[in-house]
Design an enzyme around this catalytic site. Structure first.
Site, PDB file in Angstrom:
ATOM      1  N   GLY A   1      18.149  17.990 -52.187  1.00 43.89           N
ATOM      2  CA  GLY A   1      17.237  19.115 -52.255  1.00 43.89           C
ATOM      3  C   GLY A   1      16.011  18.871 -53.113  1.00 43.89           C
ATOM      4  O   GLY A   1      14.900  19.285 -52.761  1.00 43.89           O
ATOM      5  N   SER A   2      16.174  18.216 -54.248  1.00 36.96           N
ATOM      6  CA  SER A   2      15.031  17.990 -55.140  1.00 36.96           C
ATOM      7  C   SER A   2      13.983  17.107 -54.485  1.00 36.96           C
ATOM      8  O   SER A   2      12.780  17.370 -54.576  1.00 36.96           O
ATOM      9  CB  SER A   2      15.493  17.375 -56.470  1.00 36.96           C
ATOM     10  OG  SER A   2      16.240  18.305 -57.216  1.00 36.96           O
TER      11      SER A   2
ATOM     12  N   ASN B   1      19.352  30.358 -56.895  1.00 34.48           N
ATOM     13  CA  ASN B   1      20.530  29.579 -57.264  1.00 34.48           C
ATOM     14  C   ASN B   1      21.269  30.140 -58.475  1.00 34.48           C
ATOM     15  O   ASN B   1      22.443  29.846 -58.670  1.00 34.48           O
ATOM     16  CB  ASN B   1      20.129  28.128 -57.551  1.00 34.48           C
ATOM     17  CG  ASN B   1      18.996  28.025 -58.545  1.00 34.48           C
ATOM     18  OD1 ASN B   1      17.904  28.532 -58.311  1.00 34.48           O
ATOM     19  ND2 ASN B   1      19.244  27.365 -59.664  1.00 34.48           N
TER      20      ASN B   1
ATOM     21  N   GLN C   1      20.556  26.617 -51.751  1.00 30.32           N
ATOM     22  CA  GLN C   1      21.727  27.456 -52.012  1.00 30.32           C
ATOM     23  C   GLN C   1      22.148  28.267 -50.792  1.00 30.32           C
ATOM     24  O   GLN C   1      23.312  28.664 -50.675  1.00 30.32           O
ATOM     25  CB  GLN C   1      21.442  28.416 -53.172  1.00 30.32           C
ATOM     26  CG  GLN C   1      21.455  27.767 -54.535  1.00 30.32           C
ATOM     27  CD  GLN C   1      22.807  27.203 -54.929  1.00 30.32           C
ATOM     28  OE1 GLN C   1      23.846  27.671 -54.496  1.00 30.32           O
ATOM     29  NE2 GLN C   1      22.791  26.166 -55.748  1.00 30.32           N
TER      30      GLN C   1
ATOM     31  N   SER D   1      20.533  20.593 -49.010  1.00 25.86           N
ATOM     32  CA  SER D   1      21.267  19.511 -49.673  1.00 25.86           C
ATOM     33  C   SER D   1      22.734  19.541 -49.278  1.00 25.86           C
ATOM     34  O   SER D   1      23.333  20.617 -49.175  1.00 25.86           O
ATOM     35  CB  SER D   1      21.133  19.658 -51.193  1.00 25.86           C
ATOM     36  OG  SER D   1      21.751  18.585 -51.859  1.00 25.86           O
TER      37      SER D   1
ATOM     38  N   HIS E   1      25.559  18.452 -50.863  1.00 27.24           N
ATOM     39  CA  HIS E   1      26.639  18.688 -51.814  1.00 27.24           C
ATOM     40  C   HIS E   1      26.833  20.156 -52.166  1.00 27.24           C
ATOM     41  O   HIS E   1      27.766  20.511 -52.884  1.00 27.24           O
ATOM     42  CB  HIS E   1      26.455  17.842 -53.086  1.00 27.24           C
ATOM     43  CG  HIS E   1      25.419  18.345 -54.038  1.00 27.24           C
ATOM     44  ND1 HIS E   1      25.751  18.946 -55.226  1.00 27.24           N
ATOM     45  CD2 HIS E   1      24.076  18.319 -53.980  1.00 27.24           C
ATOM     46  CE1 HIS E   1      24.639  19.267 -55.876  1.00 27.24           C
ATOM     47  NE2 HIS E   1      23.610  18.894 -55.138  1.00 27.24           N
TER      48      HIS E   1
ATOM     49  N   THR F   1      16.389   2.185 -45.750  1.00 28.58           N
ATOM     50  CA  THR F   1      17.545   2.209 -44.854  1.00 28.58           C
ATOM     51  C   THR F   1      18.302   3.521 -44.999  1.00 28.58           C
ATOM     52  O   THR F   1      18.593   3.966 -46.105  1.00 28.58           O
ATOM     53  CB  THR F   1      18.491   1.036 -45.171  1.00 28.58           C
ATOM     54  OG1 THR F   1      17.765  -0.191 -45.030  1.00 28.58           O
ATOM     55  CG2 THR F   1      19.690   1.033 -44.238  1.00 28.58           C
TER      56      THR F   1
ATOM     57  N   CYS G   1      20.868  21.955 -63.343  1.00 26.03           N
ATOM     58  CA  CYS G   1      19.761  21.052 -63.672  1.00 26.03           C
ATOM     59  C   CYS G   1      19.165  21.328 -65.042  1.00 26.03           C
ATOM     60  O   CYS G   1      18.350  20.560 -65.528  1.00 26.03           O
ATOM     61  CB  CYS G   1      18.684  21.137 -62.599  1.00 26.03           C
ATOM     62  SG  CYS G   1      19.274  20.638 -60.975  1.00 26.03           S
TER      63      CYS G   1
END
Length: 397
Positions: free
Chosen positions: A72-73, A152, A180, A200, A202, A238, A326
C-alpha cells in the site's frame, strides 16, 4: 492464559493456510521468471495474469489497469508522485485530508518541497470530510484529489462516490487509499469514478510485500521504478510471483465470504463496543458509529496512557494497538484523533481493536474483562483520576 488473542487485524493479518499452499509451488516448481520465453516462465506469466484478471473483477476494472507493487505505501507514493510529475503543465495543487495514512501525508510533504501546493481537508467529530469544503478547495490548478476509502485508525468510511462525482465534474483525477477497505466493503471504480486506487495483500489475510495500484486506462502517469519492461513498462523489476499468487488466493477467499464475514464482524464489533461503553466509565468511541468498517472499534479512555494499556494487554497475550502500526513508538498522539477534535490528554488514552475472520465472542469477552481490569488499575495509579474523583465528590455534596 494460553493462546494469543489477536485484535490488531488493521495492522496486519494472519496468512490463511490456503494462501500459503497456493504460494508454495511458485517457490519450488513453477519458479520461472515471467519475462522469459520458455514454458516454465509462461506458467508463471499465465498465473500472474490470472490474478490480475481476478483483482480487476472485484473492482469492476480491466485487467490491464492493475499494476502489482510491494504494498500500500508504494502504491500511495506512486499515485501521488507520478500524477504530480505527469501533470505539471496543468497544475500543481493536490487536495487530501488531515486523517490520511502517513504514506499519503508524508508523500504530500515531500511533494510540497518540489513545488506542489496541498490542501488538507478538515473532518468532523466522526472523521468524515465535508463535501462543500472539498468543492471550495478546488482551484484551476487542482490536478488530484486523494481521499481514503476508510480510515485505518477509527474505521470511518468516507463518501468516496460523491468525492468521485465532484472530481469527475471538475476534470480532476481521484485517488483513494483503499488499503483498509479493500476486501472489507464493496468498491466499484466505475460507480465511484475512481482513477487510481491503492491496496495491500497483508490486510486481507495475504502475504506481506505485495499490493497493487489500479490506474484507470487513459490516466497520464509515469513509471515509479525504472530498469525493465515489467508491468507494461511502468514498474520495473521481476514480479513477486509467489506474493502475487498469494494475493490472488487471499482475494478469492476474502471476496467469497465478504458479506457473511462483514455481518459477523459487525455483530461482534457492536457487542464489543456496547460492553465497553456499558462497563467502563469515562470512555468514548472514536469514529462514525454506523459508517465504519465492520471490524474496527476505537476507544479513548480518560485518565490513562494508551501505551501502558497496550503493554499490560500484551502481558495477558492480547494484541491491540493505539493507532496506525506505522507510527508505533511515537510519543505524539494520533493525528487522526487530534483531527476529530480530541484534546491531547484524551487522544493519548486511545485503543484500537480490529477483528478478523477467526475472532470469537469468547475472545471478545476475555479482552473486555482484561480491559476493565487494566483501566481500573491504571486509573488507581493516576493522580489526575484521583483529583477528578475528589472534585466530582465535592460537587455532589
Amino acid at each position: 492464559m494460553g493462546e494469543i488473542i489477536y485484535l490488531d487485524n488493521a495492522a496486519t493479518t494472519r496468512v490463511r493456510p490456503e494462501v500459503v499452499d497456493a504460494m508454495i509451488p511458485y517457490f519450488t516448481e513453477d519458479y520461472g521468471n515471467p519475462s522469459a520465453v520458455y514454458n516454465l516462465a509462461s506458467r508463471s506469466r499465465s498465473a500472474v495474469n490470472g490474478v490480475r484478471e481476478q483483482i480487476a473483477a472485484t473492482l469492476e476494472a480491466k485487467p490491464e489497469e492493475i499494476y502489482f507493487t510491494a504494498g500500500g505505501s508504494e502504491s500511495d507514493n506512486w499515485a501521488l508522485k507520478a500524477i504530480f510529475e505527469a501533470n505539471k503543465s496543468k497544475g500543481n495543487h493536490i487536495i487530501t485530508t488531515k486523517i490520511e495514512h502517513h504514506a499519503i501525508l508524508h508523500t504530500c510533504e515531500y511533494l510540497e518541497k518540489q513545488g506542489c501546493e496541498v490542501t488538507y481537508l478538515n473532518v468532523d467529530e466522526n472523521g468524515r470530510i465535508n463535501l462543500e469544503e472539498l468543492k471550495r478547495a478546488i482551484r484551476p490548478t487542482t490536478i488530484l484529489i486523494s481521499v481514503m476509502t476508510a480510515n485505518n485508525e477509527i474505521g470511518t468510511i468516507e463518501p468516496i462516490k460523491k468525492v468521485g462525482e465532484i472530481a469527475k465534474e471538475h476534470g480532476i483525477y481521484f485517488h483513494t487509499d483503499a488499503v483498509q477497505a479493500y476486501g472489507q466493503i464493496p468498491i466499484s471504480v466505475e460507480e465511484c469514478h475512481i482513477d487510481l486506487l491503492s491496496a495491500s495483500g497483508h490486510k486481507l489475510n495475504g502475504p506481506k510485500g505485495i499490493g497493487f495500484l489500479y490506474v484507470r486506462k487513459g490516466v497520464k502517469i509515469g513509471s515509479f521504478v525504472h530498469g525493465g519492461a515489467q508491468e507494461r513498462r511502468r514498474r520495473a523489476g521481476t514480479e513477486n510471483v509467489p506474493g502475487i499468487i498469494g494475493l490472488g488466493k487471499a482475494v478469492e477467499l476474502g471476496f467469497a465470504d465478504m458479506q457473511e464475514r462483514s455481518e459477523r464482524e459487525t455483530k461482534l464489533r457492536d457487542y464489543l463496543m456496547e460492553r465497553i461503553m456499558a462497563e467502563v466509565p469515562y470512555v468514548r468511541i472514536n469514529g462514525d458509529r454506523t459508517k465504519r468498517l465492520p471490524n474496527n472499534a476505537n476507544f479513548s479512555f480518560q485518565f490513562i496512557e494508551g501505551e501502558s494499556l497496550l503493554i499490560m494487554l500484551d502481558m495477558k497475550k492480547i494484541c491491540a494497538s493505539s493507532g496506525s502500526a506505522c507510527t508505533s513508538g511515537s510519543l505524539d498522539p494520533s493525528h487522526v484523533l487530534l483531527a476529530i477534535g480530541l484534546p491531547h490528554e484524551i487522544a493519548h488514552g486511545s485503543l484500537r481493536l480490529t477483528l478478523g475472520y477467526e475472532t470469537t465472542k469468547e475472545e471478545i469477552d476475555t479482552a473486555v474483562e482484561a480491559i476493565k481490569e487494566i483501566v481500573q488499575k491504571l486509573r488507581d495509579m493516576s493522580p489526575l483520576y484521583e483529583d477528578f474523583l475528589k472534585k466530582h465528590s465535592e460537587k455532589e455534596k
